[in-house]
Design a protein around this motif. Structure first.
Motif, PDB file in Angstrom:
ATOM      1  N   ASP A  25      -4.699  10.733 -13.498  1.00 29.22           N
ATOM      2  CA  ASP A  25      -3.455  10.175 -12.988  1.00 29.22           C
ATOM      3  C   ASP A  25      -3.703   8.893 -12.219  1.00 29.22           C
ATOM      4  O   ASP A  25      -4.783   8.676 -11.684  1.00 29.22           O
ATOM      5  CB  ASP A  25      -2.765  11.176 -12.058  1.00 29.22           C
ATOM      6  CG  ASP A  25      -2.378  12.457 -12.772  1.00 29.22           C
ATOM      7  OD1 ASP A  25      -1.974  12.377 -13.936  1.00 29.22           O
ATOM      8  OD2 ASP A  25      -2.496  13.534 -12.149  1.00 29.22           O
ATOM      9  N   VAL A  26      -2.673   8.066 -12.140  1.00 25.78           N
ATOM     10  CA  VAL A  26      -2.720   6.842 -11.356  1.00 25.78           C
ATOM     11  C   VAL A  26      -1.882   7.074 -10.107  1.00 25.78           C
ATOM     12  O   VAL A  26      -0.785   7.600 -10.168  1.00 25.78           O
ATOM     13  CB  VAL A  26      -2.172   5.645 -12.149  1.00 25.78           C
ATOM     14  CG1 VAL A  26      -2.095   4.406 -11.275  1.00 25.78           C
ATOM     15  CG2 VAL A  26      -3.030   5.383 -13.370  1.00 25.78           C
ATOM     16  N   GLY A  27      -2.385   6.670  -8.973  1.00 22.88           N
ATOM     17  CA  GLY A  27      -1.648   6.814  -7.725  1.00 22.88           C
ATOM     18  C   GLY A  27      -2.591   7.088  -6.587  1.00 22.88           C
ATOM     19  O   GLY A  27      -3.805   7.206  -6.771  1.00 22.88           O
ATOM     20  N   GLY A  28      -2.045   7.175  -5.412  1.00 21.47           N
ATOM     21  CA  GLY A  28      -2.852   7.458  -4.245  1.00 21.47           C
ATOM     22  C   GLY A  28      -1.977   7.663  -3.037  1.00 21.47           C
ATOM     23  O   GLY A  28      -0.754   7.543  -3.093  1.00 21.47           O
ATOM     24  N   SER A  29      -2.606   7.990  -1.933  1.00 26.28           N
ATOM     25  CA  SER A  29      -1.862   8.199  -0.694  1.00 26.28           C
ATOM     26  C   SER A  29      -2.659   7.653   0.480  1.00 26.28           C
ATOM     27  O   SER A  29      -3.866   7.448   0.396  1.00 26.28           O
ATOM     28  CB  SER A  29      -1.559   9.680  -0.490  1.00 26.28           C
ATOM     29  OG  SER A  29      -2.755  10.410  -0.340  1.00 26.28           O
ATOM     30  N   ASN A  45       2.237   4.472  -6.154  1.00 24.77           N
ATOM     31  CA  ASN A  45       2.221   4.660  -7.602  1.00 24.77           C
ATOM     32  C   ASN A  45       1.137   3.818  -8.255  1.00 24.77           C
ATOM     33  O   ASN A  45       1.241   3.469  -9.418  1.00 24.77           O
ATOM     34  CB  ASN A  45       3.586   4.316  -8.206  1.00 24.77           C
ATOM     35  CG  ASN A  45       4.642   5.307  -7.783  1.00 24.77           C
ATOM     36  OD1 ASN A  45       4.354   6.488  -7.604  1.00 24.77           O
ATOM     37  ND2 ASN A  45       5.855   4.822  -7.588  1.00 24.77           N
ATOM     38  N   ALA A  46       0.138   3.468  -7.489  1.00 22.98           N
ATOM     39  CA  ALA A  46      -0.987   2.674  -7.976  1.00 22.98           C
ATOM     40  C   ALA A  46      -2.236   3.153  -7.243  1.00 22.98           C
ATOM     41  O   ALA A  46      -2.146   3.775  -6.181  1.00 22.98           O
ATOM     42  CB  ALA A  46      -0.757   1.193  -7.713  1.00 22.98           C
ATOM     43  N   THR A  47      -3.385   2.849  -7.774  1.00 18.32           N
ATOM     44  CA  THR A  47      -4.648   3.227  -7.156  1.00 18.32           C
ATOM     45  C   THR A  47      -4.851   2.429  -5.869  1.00 18.32           C
ATOM     46  O   THR A  47      -4.673   1.211  -5.854  1.00 18.32           O
ATOM     47  CB  THR A  47      -5.810   2.976  -8.130  1.00 18.32           C
ATOM     48  OG1 THR A  47      -5.554   3.702  -9.325  1.00 18.32           O
ATOM     49  CG2 THR A  47      -7.133   3.424  -7.538  1.00 18.32           C
ATOM     50  N   THR A  48      -5.225   3.114  -4.804  1.00 16.80           N
ATOM     51  CA  THR A  48      -5.404   2.465  -3.517  1.00 16.80           C
ATOM     52  C   THR A  48      -6.863   2.070  -3.304  1.00 16.80           C
ATOM     53  O   THR A  48      -7.767   2.716  -3.806  1.00 16.80           O
ATOM     54  CB  THR A  48      -4.970   3.404  -2.368  1.00 16.80           C
ATOM     55  OG1 THR A  48      -5.632   4.646  -2.512  1.00 16.80           O
ATOM     56  CG2 THR A  48      -3.470   3.615  -2.374  1.00 16.80           C
ATOM     57  N   GLY A  49      -7.050   1.001  -2.546  1.00 17.52           N
ATOM     58  CA  GLY A  49      -8.386   0.532  -2.215  1.00 17.52           C
ATOM     59  C   GLY A  49      -8.782   0.966  -0.820  1.00 17.52           C
ATOM     60  O   GLY A  49      -8.154   1.838  -0.211  1.00 17.52           O
ATOM     61  N   LEU A  50      -9.809   0.340  -0.294  1.00 13.70           N
ATOM     62  CA  LEU A  50     -10.283   0.626   1.062  1.00 13.70           C
ATOM     63  C   LEU A  50      -9.200   0.309   2.086  1.00 13.70           C
ATOM     64  O   LEU A  50      -8.577  -0.747   2.005  1.00 13.70           O
ATOM     65  CB  LEU A  50     -11.502  -0.233   1.386  1.00 13.70           C
ATOM     66  CG  LEU A  50     -12.756  -0.022   0.570  1.00 13.70           C
ATOM     67  CD1 LEU A  50     -13.705  -1.187   0.763  1.00 13.70           C
ATOM     68  CD2 LEU A  50     -13.412   1.275   0.949  1.00 13.70           C
ATOM     69  N   PRO A  51      -9.010   1.180   3.079  1.00  8.49           N
ATOM     70  CA  PRO A  51      -8.073   0.832   4.149  1.00  8.49           C
ATOM     71  C   PRO A  51      -8.780   0.028   5.233  1.00  8.49           C
ATOM     72  O   PRO A  51     -10.010   0.037   5.325  1.00  8.49           O
ATOM     73  CB  PRO A  51      -7.662   2.204   4.693  1.00  8.49           C
ATOM     74  CG  PRO A  51      -8.881   3.044   4.507  1.00  8.49           C
ATOM     75  CD  PRO A  51      -9.514   2.545   3.224  1.00  8.49           C
ATOM     76  N   ALA A  61      -3.842  -1.363   7.093  1.00  3.87           N
ATOM     77  CA  ALA A  61      -3.540  -2.076   5.855  1.00  3.87           C
ATOM     78  C   ALA A  61      -4.272  -1.389   4.708  1.00  3.87           C
ATOM     79  O   ALA A  61      -5.371  -0.864   4.891  1.00  3.87           O
ATOM     80  CB  ALA A  61      -3.977  -3.534   5.941  1.00  3.87           C
ATOM     81  N   VAL A  62      -3.647  -1.407   3.548  1.00  2.89           N
ATOM     82  CA  VAL A  62      -4.263  -0.851   2.346  1.00  2.89           C
ATOM     83  C   VAL A  62      -3.802  -1.689   1.154  1.00  2.89           C
ATOM     84  O   VAL A  62      -2.698  -2.228   1.152  1.00  2.89           O
ATOM     85  CB  VAL A  62      -3.914   0.645   2.162  1.00  2.89           C
ATOM     86  CG1 VAL A  62      -2.449   0.851   1.848  1.00  2.89           C
ATOM     87  CG2 VAL A  62      -4.793   1.297   1.122  1.00  2.89           C
ATOM     88  N   SER A  63      -4.679  -1.811   0.178  1.00  2.00           N
ATOM     89  CA  SER A  63      -4.330  -2.568  -1.031  1.00  2.00           C
ATOM     90  C   SER A  63      -4.135  -1.602  -2.187  1.00  2.00           C
ATOM     91  O   SER A  63      -4.651  -0.489  -2.180  1.00  2.00           O
ATOM     92  CB  SER A  63      -5.423  -3.581  -1.372  1.00  2.00           C
ATOM     93  OG  SER A  63      -6.634  -2.909  -1.651  1.00  2.00           O
ATOM     94  N   THR A  64      -3.370  -2.051  -3.170  1.00  2.00           N
ATOM     95  CA  THR A  64      -3.221  -1.311  -4.413  1.00  2.00           C
ATOM     96  C   THR A  64      -3.666  -2.204  -5.556  1.00  2.00           C
ATOM     97  O   THR A  64      -3.514  -3.423  -5.496  1.00  2.00           O
ATOM     98  CB  THR A  64      -1.775  -0.849  -4.652  1.00  2.00           C
ATOM     99  OG1 THR A  64      -0.898  -1.968  -4.585  1.00  2.00           O
ATOM    100  CG2 THR A  64      -1.358   0.184  -3.608  1.00  2.00           C
ATOM    101  N   ARG A  65      -4.220  -1.584  -6.556  1.00  2.00           N
ATOM    102  CA  ARG A  65      -4.757  -2.322  -7.702  1.00  2.00           C
ATOM    103  C   ARG A  65      -3.660  -2.637  -8.710  1.00  2.00           C
ATOM    104  O   ARG A  65      -2.580  -2.073  -8.656  1.00  2.00           O
ATOM    105  CB  ARG A  65      -5.848  -1.489  -8.355  1.00  2.00           C
ATOM    106  CG  ARG A  65      -7.022  -1.309  -7.423  1.00  2.00           C
ATOM    107  CD  ARG A  65      -8.110  -0.540  -8.071  1.00  2.00           C
ATOM    108  NE  ARG A  65      -9.182  -0.356  -7.101  1.00  2.00           N
ATOM    109  CZ  ARG A  65     -10.312   0.218  -7.374  1.00  2.00           C
ATOM    110  NH1 ARG A  65     -10.542   0.685  -8.578  1.00  2.00           N
ATOM    111  NH2 ARG A  65     -11.224   0.343  -6.447  1.00  2.00           N
ATOM    112  N   PRO A  92      -6.507  -7.272  -5.110  1.00  2.00           N
ATOM    113  CA  PRO A  92      -6.743  -7.541  -3.691  1.00  2.00           C
ATOM    114  C   PRO A  92      -7.644  -6.493  -3.063  1.00  2.00           C
ATOM    115  O   PRO A  92      -7.692  -5.345  -3.490  1.00  2.00           O
ATOM    116  CB  PRO A  92      -5.339  -7.485  -3.086  1.00  2.00           C
ATOM    117  CG  PRO A  92      -4.576  -6.592  -3.989  1.00  2.00           C
ATOM    118  CD  PRO A  92      -5.162  -6.786  -5.362  1.00  2.00           C
ATOM    119  N   ARG A  93      -8.337  -6.925  -2.029  1.00  2.00           N
ATOM    120  CA  ARG A  93      -9.247  -6.053  -1.293  1.00  2.00           C
ATOM    121  C   ARG A  93      -9.101  -6.358   0.194  1.00  2.00           C
ATOM    122  O   ARG A  93      -9.271  -7.502   0.616  1.00  2.00           O
ATOM    123  CB  ARG A  93     -10.673  -6.329  -1.758  1.00  2.00           C
ATOM    124  CG  ARG A  93     -11.681  -5.416  -1.155  1.00  2.00           C
ATOM    125  CD  ARG A  93     -13.018  -5.602  -1.872  1.00  2.00           C
ATOM    126  NE  ARG A  93     -14.041  -4.997  -1.064  1.00  2.00           N
ATOM    127  CZ  ARG A  93     -15.123  -5.608  -0.652  1.00  2.00           C
ATOM    128  NH1 ARG A  93     -15.360  -6.850  -1.009  1.00  2.00           N
ATOM    129  NH2 ARG A  93     -15.992  -4.983   0.082  1.00  2.00           N
TER     130      ARG A  93
END
Length: 150
Positions: A25-29, A45-51, A61-65, A92-93
């Protein structure tokens, strides 16, 4: 959290954790909490990066791909998103808060070079040459006009 992937801890002990969904699945919290309570919970509704978390724990802050390609800034105390900066056609990162936590650096891809800097209201304070070149022509002309008037 069922699948934590990344985290950050503020000097006051506040923790920001991001997690993924299932492997197909694609997504994150994002969850922000201290030892006593959860301060913020958001689903993406997108994969999350490093907070990234400000040293005092007040902003996260958090980024999504892609395809979302967004950096979202949250005010933890107010339990709300302050701003979302879209970074079209890039991954973004979040690089972290700097300048006594007054601004957030954002990079692109795996590069540690700053692409842009946001203040805690979400305003772009600084943009690299690559960032400025990615802006629409109209925005670049308006910026140039403002500089000439100053």
């Amino acid at each position: 959290m069922s699948r934590p992937t990344h985290g950050a801890i503020a000097n006051d002990g506040t923790v920001a954790l991001v997690s993924g969904t299932g492997p197909s699945d694609v997504g994150g919290s994002l969850e922000v909490f201290d030892g006593e309570e959860i301060h913020l919970e958001r689903q993406f509704n997108a994969t999350t990066g490093l907070p990234a978390i400000r040293a005092d724990g007040s902003f996260v802050a958090v980024s999504t791909r892609p395809p979302a390609s967004t950096v979202t800034l949250f005010d933890v105390g107010a339990n709300r998103a302050v701003a979302a900066q879209t970074v079209p056609r890039r991954t973004p990162r979040v690089l972290g808060f700097h300048g006594d936590g007054e601004y957030l650096y954002v990079g692109i891809r795996r590069n540690d070079d700053p692409y842009l800097a946001l203040d805690t209201t979400g305003t772009v304070l600084w943009g690299s040459d690559r960032f400025r070149a990615s802006r629409p022509l109209r925005a670049r002309l308006e910026s140039l006009t403002e500089q000439l008037r100053s």
